[in-house]
Motif scaffolding. Structure first.
Motif, PDB file in Angstrom:
ATOM      1  N   GLN A 154     -11.808  27.813 -24.564  1.00  0.00           N
ATOM      2  CA  GLN A 154     -10.798  27.607 -23.251  1.00  0.00           C
ATOM      3  C   GLN A 154     -10.740  29.139 -22.668  1.00  0.00           C
ATOM      4  O   GLN A 154     -11.320  30.080 -23.576  1.00  0.00           O
ATOM      5  CB  GLN A 154      -9.306  27.423 -23.756  1.00  0.00           C
ATOM      6  CG  GLN A 154      -8.327  27.476 -22.974  1.00  0.00           C
ATOM      7  CD  GLN A 154      -8.656  26.267 -21.827  1.00  0.00           C
ATOM      8  OE1 GLN A 154      -9.388  26.522 -20.910  1.00  0.00           O
ATOM      9  NE2 GLN A 154      -7.965  25.193 -21.908  1.00  0.00           N
ATOM     10  N   SER A 204       0.109  48.370 -27.062  1.00  0.00           N
ATOM     11  CA  SER A 204      -0.307  46.982 -26.858  1.00  0.00           C
ATOM     12  C   SER A 204       0.167  46.357 -28.266  1.00  0.00           C
ATOM     13  O   SER A 204       0.563  45.172 -28.337  1.00  0.00           O
ATOM     14  CB  SER A 204      -1.660  46.918 -26.789  1.00  0.00           C
ATOM     15  OG  SER A 204      -2.309  47.485 -25.728  1.00  0.00           O
ATOM     16  N   CYS A 213      -4.879  43.612 -29.722  1.00  0.00           N
ATOM     17  CA  CYS A 213      -3.767  43.069 -29.098  1.00  0.00           C
ATOM     18  C   CYS A 213      -3.955  42.731 -27.545  1.00  0.00           C
ATOM     19  O   CYS A 213      -3.278  43.123 -26.982  1.00  0.00           O
ATOM     20  CB  CYS A 213      -2.364  43.489 -29.420  1.00  0.00           C
ATOM     21  SG  CYS A 213      -2.268  43.683 -31.122  1.00  0.00           S
ATOM     22  N   GLY A 214      -4.767  42.005 -27.281  1.00  0.00           N
ATOM     23  CA  GLY A 214      -5.059  41.545 -25.781  1.00  0.00           C
ATOM     24  C   GLY A 214      -4.582  40.190 -25.637  1.00  0.00           C
ATOM     25  O   GLY A 214      -3.661  39.786 -26.150  1.00  0.00           O
ATOM     26  N   LYS A 215      -5.387  39.597 -24.591  1.00  0.00           N
ATOM     27  CA  LYS A 215      -4.952  38.277 -24.078  1.00  0.00           C
ATOM     28  C   LYS A 215      -4.891  37.146 -25.392  1.00  0.00           C
ATOM     29  O   LYS A 215      -4.071  36.372 -25.483  1.00  0.00           O
ATOM     30  CB  LYS A 215      -6.030  37.666 -23.088  1.00  0.00           C
ATOM     31  CG  LYS A 215      -5.838  38.679 -21.674  1.00  0.00           C
ATOM     32  CD  LYS A 215      -6.813  38.034 -20.470  1.00  0.00           C
ATOM     33  CE  LYS A 215      -8.254  38.555 -20.827  1.00  0.00           C
ATOM     34  NZ  LYS A 215      -8.525  40.007 -20.571  1.00  0.00           N
ATOM     35  N   VAL A 216      -5.973  37.095 -26.044  1.00  0.00           N
ATOM     36  CA  VAL A 216      -6.452  36.100 -27.043  1.00  0.00           C
ATOM     37  C   VAL A 216      -5.617  36.756 -28.207  1.00  0.00           C
ATOM     38  O   VAL A 216      -4.825  35.528 -28.907  1.00  0.00           O
ATOM     39  CB  VAL A 216      -7.838  36.093 -27.404  1.00  0.00           C
ATOM     40  CG1 VAL A 216      -7.821  34.971 -28.665  1.00  0.00           C
ATOM     41  CG2 VAL A 216      -8.495  35.410 -26.372  1.00  0.00           C
ATOM     42  N   PHE A 243      -8.769  31.978 -21.315  1.00  0.00           N
ATOM     43  CA  PHE A 243      -7.365  32.637 -21.357  1.00  0.00           C
ATOM     44  C   PHE A 243      -7.652  33.883 -20.219  1.00  0.00           C
ATOM     45  O   PHE A 243      -7.985  35.268 -20.331  1.00  0.00           O
ATOM     46  CB  PHE A 243      -7.224  33.324 -22.824  1.00  0.00           C
ATOM     47  CG  PHE A 243      -7.101  32.388 -23.737  1.00  0.00           C
ATOM     48  CD1 PHE A 243      -5.824  31.872 -23.997  1.00  0.00           C
ATOM     49  CD2 PHE A 243      -8.311  31.997 -24.401  1.00  0.00           C
ATOM     50  CE1 PHE A 243      -5.751  30.913 -25.121  1.00  0.00           C
ATOM     51  CE2 PHE A 243      -8.052  30.995 -25.284  1.00  0.00           C
ATOM     52  CZ  PHE A 243      -6.867  30.478 -25.665  1.00  0.00           C
ATOM     53  N   SER A 271      -3.944  47.810 -32.430  1.00  0.00           N
ATOM     54  CA  SER A 271      -4.765  47.704 -31.258  1.00  0.00           C
ATOM     55  C   SER A 271      -5.091  49.168 -31.023  1.00  0.00           C
ATOM     56  O   SER A 271      -5.074  50.146 -31.729  1.00  0.00           O
ATOM     57  CB  SER A 271      -4.121  47.218 -30.388  1.00  0.00           C
ATOM     58  OG  SER A 271      -4.692  46.747 -29.051  1.00  0.00           O
ATOM     59  N   ARG A 272      -6.070  49.298 -29.880  1.00  0.00           N
ATOM     60  CA  ARG A 272      -6.375  50.613 -29.537  1.00  0.00           C
ATOM     61  C   ARG A 272      -5.286  51.350 -29.372  1.00  0.00           C
ATOM     62  O   ARG A 272      -5.024  52.464 -29.669  1.00  0.00           O
ATOM     63  CB  ARG A 272      -7.343  50.453 -28.348  1.00  0.00           C
ATOM     64  CG  ARG A 272      -8.164  51.653 -28.144  1.00  0.00           C
ATOM     65  CD  ARG A 272      -9.275  51.383 -26.897  1.00  0.00           C
ATOM     66  NE  ARG A 272      -8.715  50.601 -25.733  1.00  0.00           N
ATOM     67  CZ  ARG A 272      -9.592  49.807 -25.023  1.00  0.00           C
ATOM     68  NH1 ARG A 272     -10.827  50.028 -25.023  1.00  0.00           N
ATOM     69  NH2 ARG A 272      -8.768  49.201 -24.128  1.00  0.00           N
ATOM     70  N   ARG A 273      -4.265  50.927 -28.465  1.00  0.00           N
ATOM     71  CA  ARG A 273      -3.037  51.529 -28.165  1.00  0.00           C
ATOM     72  C   ARG A 273      -1.943  50.856 -28.677  1.00  0.00           C
ATOM     73  O   ARG A 273      -1.892  49.915 -28.624  1.00  0.00           O
ATOM     74  CB  ARG A 273      -2.846  51.345 -26.554  1.00  0.00           C
ATOM     75  CG  ARG A 273      -3.990  52.137 -25.708  1.00  0.00           C
ATOM     76  CD  ARG A 273      -3.749  51.835 -24.221  1.00  0.00           C
ATOM     77  NE  ARG A 273      -3.998  50.509 -24.122  1.00  0.00           N
ATOM     78  CZ  ARG A 273      -3.579  49.562 -22.925  1.00  0.00           C
ATOM     79  NH1 ARG A 273      -2.516  50.507 -22.417  1.00  0.00           N
ATOM     80  NH2 ARG A 273      -3.428  48.441 -22.922  1.00  0.00           N
ATOM     81  N   CYS A 333     -12.824  36.053 -32.980  1.00  0.00           N
ATOM     82  CA  CYS A 333     -12.664  34.968 -31.766  1.00  0.00           C
ATOM     83  C   CYS A 333     -13.879  34.735 -30.839  1.00  0.00           C
ATOM     84  O   CYS A 333     -13.968  34.173 -29.947  1.00  0.00           O
ATOM     85  CB  CYS A 333     -11.552  34.787 -31.311  1.00  0.00           C
ATOM     86  SG  CYS A 333     -10.180  34.570 -32.635  1.00  0.00           S
ATOM     87  N   THR A 380      -9.693  40.411 -32.846  1.00  0.00           N
ATOM     88  CA  THR A 380      -9.482  39.963 -31.230  1.00  0.00           C
ATOM     89  C   THR A 380      -9.671  41.106 -30.466  1.00  0.00           C
ATOM     90  O   THR A 380      -9.057  41.127 -29.451  1.00  0.00           O
ATOM     91  CB  THR A 380      -8.432  39.277 -31.105  1.00  0.00           C
ATOM     92  OG1 THR A 380      -7.291  39.860 -31.451  1.00  0.00           O
ATOM     93  CG2 THR A 380      -8.327  37.938 -31.869  1.00  0.00           C
ATOM     94  N   PRO A 407     -12.484  43.232 -28.055  1.00  0.00           N
ATOM     95  CA  PRO A 407     -13.711  42.954 -27.233  1.00  0.00           C
ATOM     96  C   PRO A 407     -14.784  42.556 -28.025  1.00  0.00           C
ATOM     97  O   PRO A 407     -15.042  43.334 -29.214  1.00  0.00           O
ATOM     98  CB  PRO A 407     -13.836  44.079 -26.213  1.00  0.00           C
ATOM     99  CG  PRO A 407     -12.335  44.619 -26.136  1.00  0.00           C
ATOM    100  CD  PRO A 407     -11.812  44.439 -27.120  1.00  0.00           C
ATOM    101  N   ASP A 408     -16.008  41.950 -27.659  1.00  0.00           N
ATOM    102  CA  ASP A 408     -16.863  41.588 -28.737  1.00  0.00           C
ATOM    103  C   ASP A 408     -17.666  42.872 -29.033  1.00  0.00           C
ATOM    104  O   ASP A 408     -17.850  43.179 -30.174  1.00  0.00           O
ATOM    105  CB  ASP A 408     -18.051  40.749 -27.925  1.00  0.00           C
ATOM    106  CG  ASP A 408     -17.363  39.267 -27.440  1.00  0.00           C
ATOM    107  OD1 ASP A 408     -16.258  39.079 -28.059  1.00  0.00           O
ATOM    108  OD2 ASP A 408     -18.184  38.425 -27.282  1.00  0.00           O
TER     109      ASP A 408
END
Ligand SMILES: NC(=O)c1ccc[n+]([C@@H]2O[C@H](COP(=O)([O-])OP(=O)(O)OC[C@H]3O[C@@H](n4cnc5c(N)ncnc54)[C@H](OP(=O)(O)O)[C@@H]3O)[C@@H](O)[C@H]2O)c1
Length: 304
Positions: free
Chosen positions: A129, A40, A12-15, A131, A35-37, A99, A71, A73-74
């Motif tokens: 795009q 978030s 649950c970050g930006k994207v 973000f 999410s990790r935390r 994504c 979503t 990080p890669d």
């Protein structure tokens, strides 16, 4: 509104947050956020208007969702997918997406071997795009009219096209093997454009223009160039000393940049020369630069 399929957001970050919000607004049902935390996940669930749908464990968030978006990080996509698969956390016939622009859908291969599940499809859906912050899209829809590159299993690609359209974006299909070059192209168009503008602004400031005004002064030129590329294409849109074979001017540019009282003058000159050498190819393709002039220019730029 007719409710569409349910979805989960893992990471649950930006994207993740923005995607969740606009999927919900498009009628998809928010089913789980993890999410990790946990903070978030909670913030994202609240942001999307589904405060009771946040989960500690990523497989608990995914298990009831028709569509799962990983979503993170890669670097964490493959591992997150494996963890969910290991806990049988994908629903039968679920569609699992990430994504990432650089990675292919094959990162999600473990979802297909999720024990006891069948028919899971995998794909990638990449919003072309930037973000930059979690504030992106707080007002307005950041997916509106952007392009989304999609690939994966045919059923997942079909689903991704529908999702992109529901978000207000324009989907297009890319090949799984071509993803890394597709992403390199996007990096050049977006990230390296920023670096190019940085150099241009530094040179403008070195010429005596106020640094704070440099971008505004350059803006109409940049916009005009984009309009020319759009209307006439490349190489026709190329103008300037290389296209005109003004060898002497190019030489003076290089000398002036090299002579700047700036510790990065050599790097700036090297960047100018590298870009110039590429520009020679474009000018040759346009047909306005003779072979002899091209060789002469190349020699000047190469020696710097
Ligand atoms: N940002 C962009 O402009 C952009 C554009 C197109 C595509 N993308 C793609 O979108 C994806 C997400 O990027 P982003 O910019 O949104 O990244 P981000 O802001 O860093 O968000 C990633 C989130 O994933 C959570 N996370 C990290 N590791 C995790 C794990 N092992 N398990 C579960 N959650 C984990 C993070 O943790 P916490 O819980 O600690 O907050 C963070 O909130 C990437 O694949 C990226 O390539 C990004």
């Amino acid at each position: 509104m007719f409710m569409k399929q349910s979805f989960a957001i893992i990471g649950c970050g930006k994207v993740g947050r923005i995607l969740g919000k606009h999927l919900a607004e498009a009628g998809y049902r928010p089913m789980g956020f993890s999410s990790r935390r946990i903070t978030s996940a909670r913030q994202a669930a609240e942001f999307v208007g589904a405060p009771d749908r946040c989960f500690e464990k990523i497989w608990e968030a995914a298990i009831d969702a028709d569509i799962v978006f990983i979503t993170t990080p890669d670097d964490s996509i493959q591992e997150s997918c494996r963890t969910i698969s290991k806990h049988n956390g994908f629903k039968e016939n679920a569609v699992v997406f990430h994504c990432s622009g650089a990675l292919a859908s094959t990162e999600l291969a473990s979802a297909k071997s999720c024990k006891g599940m069948s028919g899971v499809m995998i794909g990638s859906i990449h919003p072309l795009q930037s973000f930059a912050s979690e504030q992106t899209g707080k007002s307005g829809n950041p997916f509106d009219n952007i392009m989304m590159g999609v690939e994966g299993d045919s059923g997942a690609v079909e689903k991704a096209h529908q999702i992109a359209k529901d978000l207000g974006a324009q989907p297009f299909t890319i090949t799984t093997d071509g993803k890394i070059l597709y992403h390199a192209a996007a990096v050049v168009a977006s990230n390296y454009l920023v670096t190019l503008m940085d150099l241009s602004i530094k040179l403008m400031a070195a010429s005596g223009v106020l640094q704070s005004e440099a971008f505004d002064i350059l803006k109409p030129l940049i916009q005009g160039t984009l309009v020319n590329i759009d209307s006439t294409g490349i190489p026709e849109a190329l103008t300037g000393p290389i296209a005109r074979a003004d060898v002497g001017i190019v030489k003076k540019h290089v000398q002036a940049i090299r002579g700047l009282p700036d510790k990065t003058a050599d790097e700036m000159a090297r960047y100018y020369c590298m870009s110039g050498m590429e520009t020679i190819q474009v000018a040759r393709a346009k047909g306005t630069l003779s072979e002899d002039a091209a060789k002469h220019l190349f020699k000047i730029l190469k020696s710097e």
